[in-house]
Write an enzyme that holds these catalytic residues in place. Structure first.
Site, PDB file in Angstrom:
ATOM      1  N   LYS A 177       0.425  -0.999   0.120  1.00  0.00           N
ATOM      2  CA  LYS A 177       0.183   0.002   0.230  1.00  0.00           C
ATOM      3  C   LYS A 177       1.217   1.506   0.020  1.00  0.00           C
ATOM      4  O   LYS A 177       1.919   1.153   0.452  1.00  0.00           O
ATOM      5  CB  LYS A 177      -0.622   0.257   0.508  1.00  0.00           C
ATOM      6  CG  LYS A 177      -1.716   0.908   1.392  1.00  0.00           C
ATOM      7  CD  LYS A 177      -2.682   0.441   2.648  1.00  0.00           C
ATOM      8  CE  LYS A 177      -4.295   1.951   2.834  1.00  0.00           C
ATOM      9  NZ  LYS A 177      -5.014   1.231   3.768  1.00  0.00           N
ATOM     10  N   SER A 180      -9.152   1.151   2.761  1.00  0.00           N
ATOM     11  CA  SER A 180      -8.441   2.261   1.601  1.00  0.00           C
ATOM     12  C   SER A 180      -7.891   1.867   0.669  1.00  0.00           C
ATOM     13  O   SER A 180      -7.484   2.244   0.461  1.00  0.00           O
ATOM     14  CB  SER A 180      -8.419   3.549   3.139  1.00  0.00           C
ATOM     15  OG  SER A 180      -7.475   3.105   3.863  1.00  0.00           O
ATOM     16  N   SER A 211      -9.791  -1.352   7.003  1.00  0.00           N
ATOM     17  CA  SER A 211      -9.708  -0.376   5.383  1.00  0.00           C
ATOM     18  C   SER A 211      -8.442  -1.504   5.242  1.00  0.00           C
ATOM     19  O   SER A 211      -8.601  -1.794   4.239  1.00  0.00           O
ATOM     20  CB  SER A 211      -7.972  -0.164   5.771  1.00  0.00           C
ATOM     21  OG  SER A 211      -9.398   1.473   5.853  1.00  0.00           O
TER      22      SER A 211
END
Lengths: 491, 100
Positions: A87, A162, A186
């Site tokens: 990420k 996310s 997330s």
């Protein structure tokens, strides 16, 4: 020129890949080439990556050289040659890191996050940095400054957020594992949306050093994989105390990761360990808002634990409905503090580059911390947080693990919730309480709902990831269902 | 009915947080923040006890280490400056805050 590869990444897990590499059945170059081919094929549609690592193939070649020349190398370097995606909130030295925001559009971290260092030392090969809601603020990926990531199972739908790019990249076979963060769901929500195993470890299990901070008392550093075994295998590498994060495993106890092998017991004898164990279904969530299809899939999944010999009962966590409200006071407060460091002086662009959602959250946090409002909001929310944590601890005095749905809905269409911030926040209703309490939770895929991926959470007491994995493994191995089909536009 | 977070509140908060909010955005943020603040106000109805200062929310007690430089967590001057938009003689260049 990369090799044209016939390797089907979709059929390979980390467990399988390590065996294939060790036995020379496959090379890291073949693995990484296949991943890069999938990237080329799907990225124009999926948009899962912000930055590609130009050195991936070179690193793969180096990995192959090491495998050829060193015996038993996988004992010391358990991820050698394995392609991963991280990420874009993980600081990676000299590899652009944006946090999904134009504020950091050209930021090159001068250091690696601890987790990145551990994964690199284990030999993992970074394919690229994945897309996310800017600053991890979001549940769908639609708040990214780099365009939305599309769900490989239905490209008109979100991949969840996310950690949207992490989920989509793994589901689209760009890698065998993807790193994410989970502050209010997330990792678990995108994992559920993309049919993946998604880990939120105990707060304090994995070092947060070098992970761009969202809510410092909530951020949990986890990952997504295709199987439960793979998830445990990676946690063995990322977990453990770190002199650079004072909240990482700072107390000595039997659940220190130094004493644990999270993969222990994840084998064919799993059946024995399940008999007589007590499973609690969170009553307020089991009876909460869910589509009928989701409820049916969740109920079927719960029954599997009975089939395994566990006793399954409902348990009430009486204050859990207040979790969302407490979350939206405490987390924005911590966000407003953490994002204060984006000053446009030492790095990054100036603060007028912040997008809407970041500004919303910074403002809410500033408001709730400000003079005259602190007692009513922040102080009160902290007291509610404590009560919710006690609810979990109470439940775990009677049950070994808890179950809950992950998402109230199937992956929703891009644009469906984007104009209503509060409606988007409520996507996290089943996942955010675990961040308030700090307990670990794992999303595991359950039967798809109208052809779309669905997931369920297996929740354990603080620092009991080993227990969580044992239950999850038993479930995964014994419960079969027809997997959802990916869209034509992905491999 | 008065909104929970008024346009004037937005201007004030944006100033505190050093954020840019255009005139055309103030109304939108006022509405959105009001909705959120009204939602979180539901916390008031939960019965809680005041927490003593030593209650551990995240399980952290005082954590100490030796006051020595840690090699893996130390940047050279060049590394520290490498992302700065504006430097002068190997220092971060900033706008004047205080006039003589």
């Amino acid at each position: 020129m990369s090799n044209v590869s016939n390797t089907k990444i979709g059929d390979i897990t980390i467990q399988k890949a390590v065996n294939m590499l060790a036995s020379k059945e496959i090379s890291s170059v073949e693995l990484v080439s296949a991943c890069l081919q999938n990237v080329e094929l799907s990225e124009p549609t999926i948009n899962a990556l912000i930055t590609k690592n130009e050195n991936a193939l070179k690193s793969a070649q180096e990995a192959d050289n090491t495998i050829a020349s060193e015996r038993d190398v996988f004992n010391k370097r358990p991820l050698l040659g394995i392609p991963i995606v991280l990420k874009d909130i993980y600081s990676t030295k000299d590899l652009r890191t944006t946090a999904g925001s134009k504020v950091l559009d050209s930021y090159l971290p001068p250091f690696d996050a601890t987790v990145v260092r551990r994964l690199k030392e284990a030999g993992a090969i970074i394919i690229g940095k994945s897309n996310l809601d800017a600053w991890a603020h979001g549940s769908s990926g639609e708040n990214s400054d780099y365009g939305v990531t599309r769900n490989p199972y239905d490209t008109d739908r979100t991949a969840g957020g996310s950690s949207s790019g992490s989920a989509a990249a793994l589901a689209a076979d760009y890698c065998l594992m993807s790193g994410g963060t989970d502050t209010g769901g997330s990792i678990r929500l995108p994992a559920a949306f993309c049919n993946l195993v998604g880990l939120k470890p105990t707060y304090g299990r994995v070092s947060r050093y070098g992970i761009i901070a969202m809510g410092s008392s909530f951020d949990s550093i986890g990952h997504m994989t295709k199987t439960v075994y793979d998830s445990a295998y990676v946690l063995n590498i990322t977990a453990g105390p770190d002199g650079l994060d004072a909240t990482a495993e700072m107390q000595r106890h039997e659940d220190d990761s130094a004493n644990l092998d999270f993969c222990e017991g994840l084998n064919d004898d799993y059946n024995q360990s399940m008999k007589g164990k007590k499973v609690g279904v969170i009553k307020e969530f089991a009876t909460g808002e869910m589509s009928p299809g989701m409820r049916e899939s969740f109920n079927k999944a719960i029954k599997q634990f009975e089939a395994l010999g566990c006793s399954v009962e409902e348990v009430s966590l009486p204050h859990i409905h207040a979790a969302m409200a407490a979350y939206y006071v405490l987390v924005p407060s911590e966000i407003s503090s953490n994002l204060g460091r984006m000053d446009g002086v030492r790095f990054g662009n100036t603060r007028d580059t912040f997008g809407d959602e970041a500004r919303r959250r910074i403002m809410i946090g500033t408001y709730t911390l400000s003079s005259g409002y602190y007692d009513a909001y922040y102080k009160k929310a902290t007291e509610v947080r404590h009560v919710i944590k006690q609810d979990f601890i109470q439940a775990f005095s009677k049950f070994d693990i808890l179950l809950a749905p992950t998402s109230p809905t199937s992956p929703f269409k891009i644009g469906e919730k984007a104009s209503d911030p509060l409606s988007m926040y409520l996507s996290d209703i089943y996942v955010c309480p675990m961040n308030l309490a700090g307990v670990p939770a794992l999303n595991v895929p359950i039967e798809p709902v109208e052809g779309l991926p669905a997931g369920m959470q297996i929740i354990a007491p603080h620092f009991k990831e080993k227990t969580m994995y044992q239950f999850a493994y038993a479930f995964e191995q014994s419960y079969s269902f027809e997997k959802p089909q990916k869209s034509q536009k992905t491999p | 009915m008065k909104k929970a977070v008024t346009p004037d509140d937005i201007k004030h908060i944006a100033g505190l947080a050093r954020l840019t909010v255009n005139d055309s955005e103030i109304e939108k943020f006022s509405e959105q923040l009001s909705e959120i603040v009204e939602y979180v106000a539901t916390l008031q109805s939960i019965e809680t006890e005041a927490l003593s200062t030593d209650v551990d929310i995240i399980g952290a007690k005082n954590v100490y280490r030796e006051d020595i430089v840690v090699d893996t967590a130390h940047l050279t001057r060049g590394e520290a400056l490498q992302n700065a938009p504006s430097t002068d003689k190997n220092k971060f260049k900033v706008k004047v805050i205080l006039e003589q």
